[in-house]
Enzyme design. Structure first.
Site, PDB file in Angstrom:
ATOM      1  N   ASP A 146       0.851  -1.185   0.000  1.00 27.59           N
ATOM      2  CA  ASP A 146       0.000   0.000   0.000  1.00 27.59           C
ATOM      3  C   ASP A 146       0.887   1.235   0.000  1.00 27.59           C
ATOM      4  O   ASP A 146       2.101   1.142   0.192  1.00 27.59           O
ATOM      5  CB  ASP A 146      -1.001  -0.009   1.156  1.00 27.59           C
ATOM      6  CG  ASP A 146      -0.336   0.051   2.524  1.00 27.59           C
ATOM      7  OD1 ASP A 146       0.863  -0.265   2.628  1.00 27.59           O
ATOM      8  OD2 ASP A 146      -1.029   0.410   3.491  1.00 27.59           O
ATOM      9  N   TYR A 188       2.958   4.753   0.728  1.00 28.11           N
ATOM     10  CA  TYR A 188       3.616   5.351   1.891  1.00 28.11           C
ATOM     11  C   TYR A 188       2.590   6.177   2.656  1.00 28.11           C
ATOM     12  O   TYR A 188       1.733   6.824   2.048  1.00 28.11           O
ATOM     13  CB  TYR A 188       4.751   6.260   1.443  1.00 28.11           C
ATOM     14  CG  TYR A 188       5.908   5.554   0.770  1.00 28.11           C
ATOM     15  CD1 TYR A 188       6.640   4.564   1.427  1.00 28.11           C
ATOM     16  CD2 TYR A 188       6.307   5.897  -0.516  1.00 28.11           C
ATOM     17  CE1 TYR A 188       7.720   3.943   0.819  1.00 28.11           C
ATOM     18  CE2 TYR A 188       7.388   5.281  -1.132  1.00 28.11           C
ATOM     19  CZ  TYR A 188       8.088   4.307  -0.459  1.00 28.11           C
ATOM     20  OH  TYR A 188       9.159   3.702  -1.055  1.00 28.11           O
ATOM     21  N   PHE A 200       6.791   2.347  -4.295  1.00 32.10           N
ATOM     22  CA  PHE A 200       8.191   2.605  -3.945  1.00 32.10           C
ATOM     23  C   PHE A 200       8.651   4.025  -4.260  1.00 32.10           C
ATOM     24  O   PHE A 200       9.711   4.447  -3.790  1.00 32.10           O
ATOM     25  CB  PHE A 200       9.156   1.592  -4.606  1.00 32.10           C
ATOM     26  CG  PHE A 200       9.015   0.201  -4.082  1.00 32.10           C
ATOM     27  CD1 PHE A 200       9.484  -0.137  -2.827  1.00 32.10           C
ATOM     28  CD2 PHE A 200       8.393  -0.792  -4.832  1.00 32.10           C
ATOM     29  CE1 PHE A 200       9.354  -1.428  -2.326  1.00 32.10           C
ATOM     30  CE2 PHE A 200       8.254  -2.085  -4.345  1.00 32.10           C
ATOM     31  CZ  PHE A 200       8.738  -2.404  -3.091  1.00 32.10           C
ATOM     32  N   HIS A 243      11.665  -8.997   0.131  1.00 34.41           N
ATOM     33  CA  HIS A 243      11.351  -7.570   0.026  1.00 34.41           C
ATOM     34  C   HIS A 243      12.612  -6.739   0.279  1.00 34.41           C
ATOM     35  O   HIS A 243      13.467  -7.126   1.076  1.00 34.41           O
ATOM     36  CB  HIS A 243      10.274  -7.216   1.055  1.00 34.41           C
ATOM     37  CG  HIS A 243       9.613  -5.904   0.811  1.00 34.41           C
ATOM     38  ND1 HIS A 243      10.142  -4.714   1.285  1.00 34.41           N
ATOM     39  CD2 HIS A 243       8.474  -5.581   0.148  1.00 34.41           C
ATOM     40  CE1 HIS A 243       9.351  -3.721   0.917  1.00 34.41           C
ATOM     41  NE2 HIS A 243       8.334  -4.214   0.222  1.00 34.41           N
TER      42      HIS A 243
END
Length: 226
Positions: free
Chosen positions: A64, A66, A77, A186
């Site tokens: 989801d 920031y 990102f 990740h």
């Protein structure tokens, strides 16, 4: 919300008429009316505006947006040019430096990637300020699964970069043998050292694109004046 108007509309337009989306729309409208929500409403669909379906070469799947002030702008990102680079993105840059010898830039604005065909897709497209995952389970996942399905059915090679368990859970949807699926932990500081560093996904993606006669991605993000 700023409406999707390009070729994504033909591929996923029917989603906007389904019951789950009507409920999602009501929920999102109420959330924006009563809370601080990120990204700005006009930025929710930026990934689709910047990367039309017919241009998609690479898909990067995030979770989801920031949830801190001024960060999110509709691309997973990515942050706006004047915002500090988040730790996960900094680790992505470190891997790019190791993999392709690229310089770590002074910003985290990934629009250049999106404009080249990198679909920067979060599975949930909105979030309450300072409350990670606060809009999970409201319908966005069904919508973005439809997006992933639309890309999966494209009759040309696409690279999917699946980083972390939530992204990896989308792998069963990717049934088209023309596509390349690359998996790694990740890039978060909590997990990057478990195999994200050294995965060489960026060179592997470009090698695959070139092998299929597709222009590779220029992953270098330029510095900006801050």
């Amino acid at each position: 919300m700023s409406a999707i108007t390009n070729d994504w509309l033909e591929a996923i337009g029917e989603e906007f008429h389904k019951d789950y989306y009507a409920k999602l729309y009501r929920f999102i409208k109420e959330e924006y009316g009563n809370h601080i929500i990120y990204p700005n409403a006009d930025d929710i669909f930026n990934a689709f505006h910047l990367t039309p379906l017919n241009k998609v070469k690479v898909v990067i799947i995030g979770q989801d947006p920031y949830h801190n002030v001024g960060q999110a702008h509709g691309l997973c990102f990515s942050v706006k040019p004047d915002v500090e680079i988040p730790p996960s993105l900094l680790n992505i840059y470190k891997e790019l430096e190791e993999d392709l010898g690229l310089r770590v830039p002074n910003n985290g604005y990934l629009v250049k990637w999106a404009e080249q065909g990198v679909l920067l897709l979060n599975t949930v497209l909105t979030v309450r300020a300072h409350q990670a995952n606060s809009h999970q389970g409201q319908g966005w996942e069904e919508f973005t699964d439809a997006v992933i399905h639309a890309v999966n059915t494209i009759d040309r090679p696409v690279v999917f970069l699946l980083w972390g368990r939530p992204a990896g859970m989308k792998k069963p949807m990717l049934t088209n043998p023309k596509h390349l699926i690359l998996e790694a932990p990740h890039p978060s500081p909590l997990s990057a050292y478990r195999g994200f560093f050294g995965c060489r996904h960026f060179s592997k993606a470009n090698d695959f694109l070139k092998a299929n006669g597709i222009t590779p991605i220029d992953w270098q993000i330029e510095d900006v004046s801050i």
